[in-house]
Write an enzyme that holds these catalytic residues in place. Structure first.
Site, PDB file in Angstrom:
ATOM      1  N   GLU A  59      -2.309  13.493  13.553  1.00 55.30           N
ATOM      2  CA  GLU A  59      -2.506  14.946  13.284  1.00 55.30           C
ATOM      3  C   GLU A  59      -1.795  15.224  12.010  1.00 55.30           C
ATOM      4  O   GLU A  59      -2.550  15.713  10.942  1.00 55.30           O
ATOM      5  CB  GLU A  59      -2.023  15.978  14.232  1.00 55.30           C
ATOM      6  CG  GLU A  59      -2.704  16.079  15.262  1.00 55.30           C
ATOM      7  CD  GLU A  59      -3.928  16.597  15.409  1.00 55.30           C
ATOM      8  OE1 GLU A  59      -4.349  17.389  14.638  1.00 55.30           O
ATOM      9  OE2 GLU A  59      -4.705  16.423  16.365  1.00 55.30           O
ATOM     10  N   HIS A 117      -7.516  -5.792   0.683  1.00 53.80           N
ATOM     11  CA  HIS A 117      -6.264  -5.084   0.690  1.00 53.80           C
ATOM     12  C   HIS A 117      -5.328  -5.731   1.346  1.00 53.80           C
ATOM     13  O   HIS A 117      -4.004  -5.211   1.104  1.00 53.80           O
ATOM     14  CB  HIS A 117      -6.604  -3.706   1.044  1.00 53.80           C
ATOM     15  CG  HIS A 117      -5.459  -2.586   0.865  1.00 53.80           C
ATOM     16  ND1 HIS A 117      -4.889  -2.419  -0.456  1.00 53.80           N
ATOM     17  CD2 HIS A 117      -5.165  -1.616   1.552  1.00 53.80           C
ATOM     18  CE1 HIS A 117      -3.989  -1.592  -0.418  1.00 53.80           C
ATOM     19  NE2 HIS A 117      -3.953  -1.086   1.047  1.00 53.80           N
ATOM     20  N   SER A 119       0.770  -1.205  -0.088  1.00 55.43           N
ATOM     21  CA  SER A 119       0.020  -0.133   0.005  1.00 55.43           C
ATOM     22  C   SER A 119       0.868   1.218  -0.074  1.00 55.43           C
ATOM     23  O   SER A 119       1.575   1.567  -0.963  1.00 55.43           O
ATOM     24  CB  SER A 119      -0.985  -0.060   1.175  1.00 55.43           C
ATOM     25  OG  SER A 119      -1.934   0.948   0.907  1.00 55.43           O
TER      26      SER A 119
END
Length: 255
Positions: free
Chosen positions: A175, A234, A85
């Site tokens: 974040e 996946h 990925s």
């Protein structure tokens, strides 16, 4: 220069493994031990993940540079590289920039194209957790289930949760990753070309590599082949580890 955390297993020719978004080296430890029967395996925590450093810059050029710095610091001239990925896109970026440093390249369930943002619900779920007042992992799992019904995905995500004295904290730099997530969807540049041997392995139930993507893959990665693991999504290496291992080892050892 900040250095990445990594796990080192086995002896022999180097094989570097790169995890996906919100993953860690832990995700690859079971398979890593199998590869280590044949290779010297390095499983990395990429920046802003696991036990590696946190940084405001989060992009494929930065992640590929981290890999170059890692190889230089470990005196690895050339290695097989396996990426899943996001880690696969890092591996592609690195291979195109530094083809002489890559032996065989294995890309797990991601293509060179741009992907539209599709992690919105996951980030909403993760940010919904009030870590300061969280009493247990079970409570975190129950709250996360309101956003993410798949228990396997929740278990994967909650590996990023660490207990700190009486409260919890994220090991992952949530974040920054959320802020820069669009960059992680970006494709390779249109003129990118890689001439050396590459294996793409896709999950038959995943939509990350569609049949319609084959032309782009073969035109960018000139010496590539594509294998499909039927019935896998996946996270194909976790869902069908034995078959993933067999296909990847056969490629590494026999081409």
């Amino acid at each position: 220069m900040q250095e990445l955390y990594f796990r080192e297993l086995g002896e022999g020719q180097p094989l570097i493994i790169l995890h996906g978004l919100l993953g860690t080296s832990d995700n690859w430890l079971t398979l890593g031990k199998k590869y280590a029967e044949h290779y010297k395996v390095y499983i990395l925590d990429q920046r802003n993940h696991g036990q590696s450093f946190h940084d405001d810059e989060f992009s494929y050029p930065a992640l590929a540079k981290d890999l170059l710095n890692f190889m230089n610091s470990q005196n690895i001239e050339k290695a097989h590289i396996l990426g899943h990925s996001m880690g696969g896109k890092v591996a592609m970026t690195f291979a195109i920039e530094h083809p002489g440093r890559v032996d065989k390249l294995i890309i797990a369930d991601i293509g060179p194209q741009t992907y539209p943002p599709h992690h919105t619900v996951i980030f909403k779920g993760l940010f919904s957790l009030d870590l300061a007042n969280l009493s247990s992992r079970n409570e975190a799992d129950e709250k996360l289930a309101e956003y993410i019904p798949e228990i396997g995905v929740r278990q994967f995500l909650l590996k990023n949760l660490a207990r700190n004295n009486d409260s919890f904290e994220w090991k992952v730099n949530l974040e920054v990753i959320a802020k820069e997530i669009d960059k992680i969807g970006l494709g390779l540049s249109h003129n990118a070309v890689y001439e050396n041997s590459t294996l793409f392995i896709r999950g038959g139930k995943s939509d990350y590599i569609k049949d319609s993507d084959f032309n782009l893959i073969h035109s960018t990665f000139k010496n590539s082949k594509i294998e499909t693991i039927g019935g896998a999504g996946h996270w194909l290496h976790a869902e069908k580890p034995d078959l993933f291992l067999k296909i990847s080892l056969d490629y590494l050892q026999n081409g």
